[in-house]
Design a protein around this motif. Structure first.
Motif, short mmCIF file in Angstrom:
data_model
loop_
_atom_site.label_atom_id
_atom_site.label_comp_id
_atom_site.label_asym_id
_atom_site.label_seq_id
_atom_site.Cartn_x
_atom_site.Cartn_y
_atom_site.Cartn_z
N GLY A 164 0.81 -1.21 0.00
CA GLY A 164 0.00 0.00 0.00
C GLY A 164 0.84 1.26 0.00
N GLY A 165 1.90 1.29 0.82
CA GLY A 165 2.79 2.45 0.85
C GLY A 165 3.51 2.63 -0.48
N PHE A 166 3.89 1.50 -1.08
CA PHE A 166 4.54 1.55 -2.39
C PHE A 166 3.58 2.09 -3.45
CE2 PHE A 166 5.49 -0.28 -6.51
CZ PHE A 166 6.85 -0.02 -6.66
N MET A 167 2.34 1.60 -3.44
CA MET A 167 1.35 2.03 -4.44
C MET A 167 1.07 3.52 -4.33
SD MET A 167 -1.36 -1.14 -4.11
CE MET A 167 -2.62 -0.26 -5.01
N GLY A 198 7.28 0.97 2.32
CA GLY A 198 6.76 1.00 0.95
C GLY A 198 7.08 2.31 0.26
N PHE A 199 6.98 3.43 1.01
CA PHE A 199 7.37 4.74 0.48
C PHE A 199 8.83 4.74 0.05
CE2 PHE A 199 9.66 8.63 1.80
CZ PHE A 199 9.15 9.54 0.88
N LYS A 200 9.70 4.25 0.91
CA LYS A 200 11.14 4.24 0.61
C LYS A 200 11.45 3.34 -0.59
CE LYS A 200 12.60 3.21 4.80
NZ LYS A 200 13.55 2.96 5.92
N PRO A 209 15.78 10.85 -4.50
CA PRO A 209 16.32 11.03 -3.16
C PRO A 209 15.20 11.25 -2.14
CG PRO A 209 16.57 13.05 -4.40
CD PRO A 209 16.04 12.02 -5.37
N ILE A 210 15.43 10.77 -0.91
CA ILE A 210 14.49 11.02 0.19
C ILE A 210 15.07 12.14 1.04
CG2 ILE A 210 13.41 10.07 2.27
CD1 ILE A 210 13.53 7.31 0.91
N TRP A 214 11.55 16.45 4.66
CA TRP A 214 10.18 16.23 4.22
C TRP A 214 9.57 14.97 4.82
CZ3 TRP A 214 11.76 17.15 -1.57
CH2 TRP A 214 12.00 18.53 -1.77
N VAL A 215 10.22 14.40 5.82
CA VAL A 215 9.72 13.21 6.50
C VAL A 215 9.45 13.54 7.96
CG1 VAL A 215 10.20 10.83 7.20
CG2 VAL A 215 10.97 11.65 4.95
N ALA A 216 8.24 13.19 8.44
CA ALA A 216 7.89 13.46 9.83
C ALA A 216 7.03 12.33 10.36
CB ALA A 216 7.14 14.79 9.95
N GLU A 217 7.20 12.02 11.64
CA GLU A 217 6.43 10.97 12.30
C GLU A 217 5.32 11.61 13.14
OE1 GLU A 217 7.20 7.24 15.44
OE2 GLU A 217 8.87 8.43 14.66
#
Length: 335
Positions: A164-167, A198-200, A209-210, A214-217
């Protein structure tokens, strides 16, 4: 209150014959069964559910634990469980853990003492926990829903969060986005962690690049989405798109963006996860990853009933596959 002896006397049969007719434990001729049933009706006989449960060693009752949340996701899953229980002739006792580990264990203990036939657990606090009550009540089947590793025997019903994260991320990439951020749920929760993985994976496959800025928990709630988005805004220029780990946080992001004059999707595209019922009614309607919530609940009940009826012996993991739901919160990006 009428008893089986009263029915037997009125119908002119033995008490054991009445028991066989009422409990359907042995063949009795249609003529005698009709006499017994008519006598029971005339005497307003109502069989004792407690007595029957003791005799059959089944209460036809399931217990379910859920974590308190404002997220409608849980309510939609519970609705699926309740409907499936009703269709299969089971009652449901629902307990709320309030996110408290002690309360969770006490609730499990209480349900087991009430002799529920099986348990459905949907609590993040279960991960890595040993539940002493299961040692004292061996043989009660347990289904864990939508959670990660646990230290007791159970069946598991999970969505494929990695896929799901990949999609979700791959859809943003297909729409032309190259600067993509991610707001995750609590990474100690298995599903949140796998969606982030999945995002990564999608970013890595696309050789993008990540950007850590722009990444937050966050906490899987609307206020968590607001806070996480504010943190990202404070770190500098925004990406062109965000994958947000559930719809509740995504709605918080939409609200916070609107307060800042940031237009969705013209200035920032957003994709969520879960496809809760209200996702299509926000402005703009939210593009998201659909989890089959009713099926999640139904599969949990089916797994328990199959185990109770001895149709299954080995522990199983049922993966329910996510699907993409395209609405209006993501736009085609042209650099």
């Amino acid at each position: 209150m009428a008893t089986m002896k009263d029915i037997a006397k009125r119908a002119g049969v033995s008490t054991s014959t009445v028991s066989h007719v009422i409990n359907k434990t042995r063949y009795v001729s249609d003529e005698i069964a009709a006499r017994v049933n008519q006598a029971a009706k005339d005497l307003n006989y109502s069989p004792s559910a407690l007595a029957r449960s003791l005799k059959m060693n089944r209460t036809k009752t399931l217990g379910m634990l859920v974590t308190t949340s404002t997220n409608p996701f849980f309510g939609e899953v519970v609705k699926g469980v309740e409907r499936s229980c009703y269709q299969k002739g089971y009652n449901l006792i629902l307990c709320n853990t309030e996110g408290d580990d002690h309360r969770m264990k006490e609730s499990i203990n209480t349900l087991l003492e009430k002799r529920v036939d099986g348990l459905i657990l949907m609590c993040s606090a279960l991960e890595g926990e040993h539940i002493d009550a299961f040692d004292r009540f061996p043989g009660v089947p347990v289904v864990v829903m939508d959670r990660g590793p646990v230290h007791f025997a159970c069946d598991k019903i999970q969505d494929n969060s990695l896929l799901g994260g990949f999609m979700a991320t791959n859809y943003l990439i297909e729409c032309g986005h190259r600067e993509i951020g991610c707001i995750t749920g609590p990474l100690k929760i298995h599903q949140a962690y796998m969606r982030y993985e999945g995002f990564k994976k999608a970013m890595t496959n696309a050789k993008l690049p990540i950007n850590p800025a722009w990444v937050a928990e966050a906490n899987f709630e609307c206020d968590g989405g607001v806070d996480a988005f504010e943190h990202i805004c404070q770190r500098g220029p925004l990406p062109s798109a965000l994958f947000v780990g559930n719809d509740m946080m995504a709605m918080g992001v939409v609200n916070a963006a609107h307060a800042r004059g940031i237009r969705i999707p013209q200035d920032l595209s957003i994709i969520g996860y879960d496809d809760i019922y209200i996702a299509k009614y926000i402005t703009p309607p939210l593009t998201t990853i659909h989890q089959p919530k009713h099926r999640l609940g139904t599969a949990a009940v089916e797994a328990l009933v199959n185990r109770l009826d001895k149709h299954k012996t080995d522990a199983q993991v049922v993966h329910l596959e996510p699907t993409l739901v395209v609405r209006d919160s993501v736009r085609e990006y042209i650099a």
